[in-house]
Scaffold this motif. Structure first.
Motif, PDB file in Angstrom:
ATOM      1  N   LEU A   1       6.066 -15.097  -1.121  1.00 27.86           N
ATOM      2  CA  LEU A   1       5.440 -13.896  -1.673  1.00 27.86           C
ATOM      3  C   LEU A   1       4.726 -13.123  -0.569  1.00 27.86           C
ATOM      4  CD1 LEU A   1       4.917 -12.617  -4.519  1.00 27.86           C
ATOM      5  CD2 LEU A   1       2.662 -13.672  -4.391  1.00 27.86           C
ATOM      6  N   VAL A   2       3.913 -13.823   0.185  1.00 24.84           N
ATOM      7  CA  VAL A   2       3.149 -13.179   1.251  1.00 24.84           C
ATOM      8  C   VAL A   2       4.084 -12.556   2.280  1.00 24.84           C
ATOM      9  CG1 VAL A   2       1.583 -13.607   3.196  1.00 24.84           C
ATOM     10  CG2 VAL A   2       1.104 -14.623   0.958  1.00 24.84           C
ATOM     11  N   THR A   3       5.109 -13.316   2.644  1.00 26.65           N
ATOM     12  CA  THR A   3       6.058 -12.792   3.631  1.00 26.65           C
ATOM     13  C   THR A   3       6.723 -11.517   3.125  1.00 26.65           C
ATOM     14  OG1 THR A   3       6.521 -15.090   4.115  1.00 26.65           O
ATOM     15  CG2 THR A   3       7.936 -13.481   5.166  1.00 26.65           C
ATOM     16  N   ASN A   4       7.076 -11.535   1.847  1.00 26.73           N
ATOM     17  CA  ASN A   4       7.732 -10.354   1.290  1.00 26.73           C
ATOM     18  C   ASN A   4       6.791  -9.168   1.197  1.00 26.73           C
ATOM     19  OD1 ASN A   4      10.621 -10.571   0.481  1.00 26.73           O
ATOM     20  ND2 ASN A   4       9.869 -12.502  -0.334  1.00 26.73           N
ATOM     21  N   VAL A   5       5.573  -9.441   0.811  1.00 29.04           N
ATOM     22  CA  VAL A   5       4.602  -8.350   0.730  1.00 29.04           C
ATOM     23  C   VAL A   5       4.366  -7.763   2.118  1.00 29.04           C
ATOM     24  CG1 VAL A   5       2.188  -7.798   0.283  1.00 29.04           C
ATOM     25  CG2 VAL A   5       3.481  -9.129  -1.380  1.00 29.04           C
ATOM     26  N   ASN A   6       4.247  -8.622   3.099  1.00 28.50           N
ATOM     27  CA  ASN A   6       4.071  -8.146   4.469  1.00 28.50           C
ATOM     28  C   ASN A   6       5.259  -7.306   4.909  1.00 28.50           C
ATOM     29  OD1 ASN A   6       1.548  -9.010   5.270  1.00 28.50           O
ATOM     30  ND2 ASN A   6       2.293 -11.082   5.684  1.00 28.50           N
ATOM     31  N   PHE A   7       6.428  -7.767   4.510  1.00 28.77           N
ATOM     32  CA  PHE A   7       7.655  -7.069   4.858  1.00 28.77           C
ATOM     33  C   PHE A   7       7.654  -5.668   4.259  1.00 28.77           C
ATOM     34  CE2 PHE A   7      12.243  -6.302   3.995  1.00 28.77           C
ATOM     35  CZ  PHE A   7      12.685  -6.327   5.305  1.00 28.77           C
ATOM     36  N   MET A   8       7.330  -5.611   2.961  1.00 26.75           N
ATOM     37  CA  MET A   8       7.276  -4.310   2.284  1.00 26.75           C
ATOM     38  C   MET A   8       6.195  -3.448   2.888  1.00 26.75           C
ATOM     39  SD  MET A   8       7.710  -5.055  -1.747  1.00 26.75           S
ATOM     40  CE  MET A   8       8.054  -6.742  -2.116  1.00 26.75           C
ATOM     41  N   ALA A   9       5.067  -4.060   3.197  1.00 26.33           N
ATOM     42  CA  ALA A   9       3.949  -3.314   3.768  1.00 26.33           C
ATOM     43  C   ALA A   9       4.361  -2.668   5.083  1.00 26.33           C
ATOM     44  CB  ALA A   9       2.767  -4.247   3.979  1.00 26.33           C
ATOM     45  N   THR A  10       5.081  -3.439   5.901  1.00 33.14           N
ATOM     46  CA  THR A  10       5.534  -2.908   7.176  1.00 33.14           C
ATOM     47  C   THR A  10       6.428  -1.693   6.959  1.00 33.14           C
ATOM     48  OG1 THR A  10       5.553  -5.173   7.908  1.00 33.14           O
ATOM     49  CG2 THR A  10       6.553  -3.575   9.378  1.00 33.14           C
ATOM     50  N   LYS A  11       7.272  -1.801   5.954  1.00 34.02           N
ATOM     51  CA  LYS A  11       8.150  -0.661   5.656  1.00 34.02           C
ATOM     52  C   LYS A  11       7.343   0.553   5.234  1.00 34.02           C
ATOM     53  CE  LYS A  11      12.749  -1.268   4.690  1.00 34.02           C
ATOM     54  NZ  LYS A  11      13.849  -1.208   3.742  1.00 34.02           N
ATOM     55  N   LEU A  12       6.397   0.294   4.331  1.00 37.70           N
ATOM     56  CA  LEU A  12       5.582   1.390   3.826  1.00 37.70           C
ATOM     57  C   LEU A  12       4.728   1.993   4.936  1.00 37.70           C
ATOM     58  CD1 LEU A  12       4.428  -0.051   0.388  1.00 37.70           C
ATOM     59  CD2 LEU A  12       5.869   1.950   0.766  1.00 37.70           C
ATOM     60  N   GLU A  13       4.234   1.093   5.799  1.00 38.48           N
ATOM     61  CA  GLU A  13       3.349   1.570   6.857  1.00 38.48           C
ATOM     62  C   GLU A  13       4.086   2.418   7.878  1.00 38.48           C
ATOM     63  OE1 GLU A  13      -0.385  -1.508   7.095  1.00 38.48           O
ATOM     64  OE2 GLU A  13       1.532  -2.073   7.930  1.00 38.48           O
ATOM     65  N   SER A  14       5.372   2.150   8.044  1.00 38.37           N
ATOM     66  CA  SER A  14       6.116   2.963   8.996  1.00 38.37           C
ATOM     67  C   SER A  14       6.715   4.205   8.336  1.00 38.37           C
ATOM     68  CB  SER A  14       7.207   2.118   9.665  1.00 38.37           C
ATOM     69  OG  SER A  14       7.882   1.372   8.694  1.00 38.37           O
ATOM     70  N   ASP A  15       6.419   4.364   7.051  1.00 38.81           N
ATOM     71  CA  ASP A  15       6.866   5.552   6.320  1.00 38.81           C
ATOM     72  C   ASP A  15       5.994   6.720   6.763  1.00 38.81           C
ATOM     73  OD1 ASP A  15       7.912   7.301   4.589  1.00 38.81           O
ATOM     74  OD2 ASP A  15       7.280   6.262   2.761  1.00 38.81           O
ATOM     75  N   ILE A  16       6.645   7.830   7.200  1.00 34.82           N
ATOM     76  CA  ILE A  16       5.863   8.938   7.752  1.00 34.82           C
ATOM     77  C   ILE A  16       5.647  10.057   6.739  1.00 34.82           C
ATOM     78  CG2 ILE A  16       6.371   8.529  10.183  1.00 34.82           C
ATOM     79  CD1 ILE A  16       8.677  10.571   9.839  1.00 34.82           C
ATOM     80  N   GLU A  17       6.016   9.783   5.474  1.00 35.77           N
ATOM     81  CA  GLU A  17       5.942  10.840   4.470  1.00 35.77           C
ATOM     82  C   GLU A  17       4.590  10.831   3.752  1.00 35.77           C
ATOM     83  OE1 GLU A  17      10.085  11.736   2.587  1.00 35.77           O
ATOM     84  OE2 GLU A  17       8.706  11.070   1.010  1.00 35.77           O
ATOM     85  N   VAL A  18       4.039  12.040   3.591  1.00 44.89           N
ATOM     86  CA  VAL A  18       2.823  12.180   2.784  1.00 44.89           C
ATOM     87  C   VAL A  18       3.134  13.184   1.680  1.00 44.89           C
ATOM     88  CG1 VAL A  18       0.396  12.884   2.775  1.00 44.89           C
ATOM     89  CG2 VAL A  18       1.380  11.796   4.812  1.00 44.89           C
ATOM     90  N   VAL A  19       2.742  12.879   0.447  1.00 45.45           N
ATOM     91  CA  VAL A  19       2.969  13.826  -0.649  1.00 45.45           C
ATOM     92  C   VAL A  19       1.614  14.380  -1.074  1.00 45.45           C
ATOM     93  CG1 VAL A  19       3.880  14.114  -2.976  1.00 45.45           C
ATOM     94  CG2 VAL A  19       4.994  12.531  -1.387  1.00 45.45           C
ATOM     95  N   ALA A  20       1.529  15.707  -1.075  1.00 47.17           N
ATOM     96  CA  ALA A  20       0.275  16.348  -1.454  1.00 47.17           C
ATOM     97  C   ALA A  20       0.509  17.203  -2.700  1.00 47.17           C
ATOM     98  CB  ALA A  20      -0.228  17.206  -0.304  1.00 47.17           C
ATOM     99  N   PHE A  21      -0.243  16.937  -3.778  1.00 44.02           N
ATOM    100  CA  PHE A  21      -0.073  17.662  -5.042  1.00 44.02           C
ATOM    101  C   PHE A  21      -1.049  18.820  -5.127  1.00 44.02           C
ATOM    102  CE2 PHE A  21       1.445  13.386  -5.694  1.00 44.02           C
ATOM    103  CZ  PHE A  21       2.633  13.576  -6.382  1.00 44.02           C
ATOM    104  N   VAL A  22      -0.515  19.955  -5.522  1.00 44.99           N
ATOM    105  CA  VAL A  22      -1.343  21.159  -5.623  1.00 44.99           C
ATOM    106  C   VAL A  22      -1.849  21.271  -7.061  1.00 44.99           C
ATOM    107  CG1 VAL A  22      -1.349  23.674  -5.283  1.00 44.99           C
ATOM    108  CG2 VAL A  22       0.160  22.218  -3.898  1.00 44.99           C
TER     109      VAL A  22
END
Ligand SMILES: Nc1ncnc2c1ncn2[C@@H]1O[C@H](COP(=O)(O)OP(=O)(O)O)[C@@H](O)[C@H]1O
Ligand SMILES: [Mg+2]
Lengths: 295, 228
Positions: free
Chosen positions: A44-65
């Motif tokens: 579980l921890v390994t997978n969460v870390n894996f997903m976190a790494t993916k999310l952390e390298s995601d350069i997209e930000v969504v801003a709602f008006v």
């Protein structure tokens, strides 16, 4: 330890396990359950870390008006955002397009807009791409400063939430595992103790004729070691088949969920579990020997 | 070879089993340790192979104090001392051969030597034909012979025997004495605790008499006298 006596140690260790069969079964099962839970947790921890790494390298930000901001102002806003430092691209997703996406998902025949009272309730939003992952946090902060923007979403923020949840899971899991490891050590110590008692006369004579301490200890040590290792091996087997069949299911059915598919990473966890089980077993027999084997 | 210097043994801080013993036993001697029950004979024997520790004084073996031996050296000491108990201390779940071989296995002798030594020593104590019997299938005298075989199989320099004839009829007892005497003639120092009057009187060996933990007599070629 002399090489020719290794066979003797192994023979004695396995003889004891056969003699205390049900006790050994109990000890092995406890180690297996503990190791299984530790394994699930580690995966579980390994997978969460894996997903976190993916999310952390995601350069997209969504801003709602805010919904009531007029289109002209929104277009102005787009320019303002584009002028921020470190921005790679800005894409405006107007509310009409959002509605289209909803129609596409739920079907045009449903009167969604009618159900929502005739007004499009969706916000306009910007998809902002940063040039580098390490700029995402700052950009998100700057976007949040803009009064017309009411919410900013980005991967790293998700990561923080994820780790918050994981923190709790880790806490509860550790307590449970500690309890189980304690029970495993206790059961192994008891099993080894039974052997000490069953063989006390033999041990006494061994001491008398001048057996070295380690000659007497090795079989008991190995007994605990094998009970622990065997329990952990069962858990590893279950985890191995369990995880990889889960992986099959997930990759074909829920493809957006990013799981660790790297076999080496999984093997590393299983190896460590096996070593841990053997260590728990050895610990149990050492405790038992210290208390009951007066050599 | 064995020397007791001011040795006292007090069990549980109250029972004085041995009091201020000074004794010197030379290499190759045959010594009877006599005394009534509770005189301290077994305690004397147990101190020599460190089954018990002296409360006071020093025990020297080959001119080295054994009081503060490291654990490893205790097992080396015991390899040089064979011990025979009154209750035989044989393992009933294995044959006579295996009981004797067990001692060598435990001392980590190679299999080749074990297969050579065990039949030799069984032959010597007259059990060659009973090698495959379980101890429970043997008579008392035969069990005692097996115990002796186990004690001497690795050729120790000292043999301790605590009432080895205690449970045996006179004829059988004499058979055991012959074996012990034989072992002694081959150079092993033998110390035998006993209260078998006729054996002591006939053998005419050195005699150390204990009474309530004290040495009351120490004579070469002594005889058992029952002081009233
Ligand atoms: N392990 C022991 N704990 C306490 N007292 C003991 C122990 N062994 C012997 N004794 C006591 O020490 C005294 C001498 O005993 P022991 O050496 O066995 O004499 P013997 O062998 O001459 O009969 C006796 O009073 C006995 O009760
Ligand atoms: Mg006695």
């Amino acid at each position: 330890m002399k090489f020719r006596t290794i066979g003797y140690y192994f023979k004695q260790a396995f003889k004891s396990m056969r003699r205390n069969f049900w006790m050994s079964v109990a000890a092995v099962s406890t180690v297996a359950i503990a190791a299984f839970l530790v394994g699930i947790f580690a995966l579980l921890v390994t997978n969460v870390n894996f997903m976190a790494t993916k999310l952390e390298s995601d350069i997209e930000v969504v801003a709602f008006v805010e919904v009531d901001v007029p289109r002209s102002e929104v277009l102005q806003l787009e320019e303002q955002i584009r002028s921020l430092p470190g921005i790679a691209s800005v894409t405006l997703v107007p509310k009409e397009q959002g509605l289209e996406q909803m129609y596409a998902r739920y079907g045009r025949d449903r009167d969604l807009l009618g159900a929502l009272g005739g007004d499009n309730p969706l916000p306009d939003y910007f998809v902002v791409k940063a040039r580098e992952p390490d700029r995402v946090g700052r950009i998100a902060g700057q976007l949040a400063q803009i009064p017309q923007i009411y919410k900013v979403d980005y991967g790293q923020q998700e990561v923080e939430r994820l780790f918050q949840v994981l923190g709790w899971v880790r806490w509860a899991g550790s307590a449970l595992i500690l309890l189980l490891v304690g029970a495993a050590v206790f059961l192994i110590a008891t099993t080894v103790r039974l052997t000490v008692f069953a063989r006390r006369r033999e041990l006494q004579i061994m001491k008398l004729v001048g057996a070295s301490d380690w000659f007497i200890r090795w079989p008991f040590f190995l007994e605990g070691f094998f009970l622990g290792a065997f329990g952990a091996a069962l858990a590893c087997l279950a985890l191995y088949f369990g995880y990889f069949s889960l992986l099959d299911q997930v990759t074909t059915n829920i493809s957006f969920l990013a799981l660790v598919t790297d076999r080496a990473a999984v093997y590393e966890i299983l190896w460590k579990l096996l070593a841990g089980g053997a260590a728990v077993g050895a610990l149990g027999s050492i405790i038992s020997m210290r208390r009951f084997l007066k050599v | 070879m064995i020397q007791f210097v001011n040795v006292s043994k007090i069990y549980n801080n109250k029972v004085v089993a041995l009091r201020d013993i000074n004794i010197k036993i030379e290499k190759g001697e045959f010594v009877f340790l006599i005394g009534s029950s509770g005189a301290g004979k077994s305690t004397f024997v147990r101190l020599i192979f460190k089954e018990e520790e002296p409360s006071r004084g020093q025990i020297l073996i080959a001119n080295r104090s054994i009081n503060r031996l490291k654990k490893k050296d205790v097992s080396i000491l015991r390899r040089n001392i064979g011990v025979v108990f009154q209750d035989y201390s044989l393992l009933n779940d294995r044959s006579v051969y295996d009981n004797v071989a067990f001692a060598l296995e435990v001392m980590e002798y190679p299999g080749k030597i074990i297969r050579q030594r065990v039949p030799e020593v069984l032959e010597m104590v007259g059990l060659a034909g009973k090698a495959d019997c379980l101890p429970t299938q043997l008579s008392g005298g035969e069990q005692q012979r097996a115990a002796i075989a186990r004690a001497i199989v690795n050729g120790p320099q000292i043999l301790l025997a605590d009432e080895p004839t205690g449970n045996l009829d006179p004829d059988t007892a004499w058979g055991i004495m012959e074996i012990l005497n034989d072992i002694n003639r081959r150079g092993t120092t033998v110390i035998m605790a006993t209260h078998a009057v006729d054996i002591v009187n006939k053998m005419r060996k050195r005699l150390i008499a204990l009474e309530r933990g004290e040495v009351v007599r120490d004579e070469e070629r002594g005889v058992y006298k029952d002081e009233v």
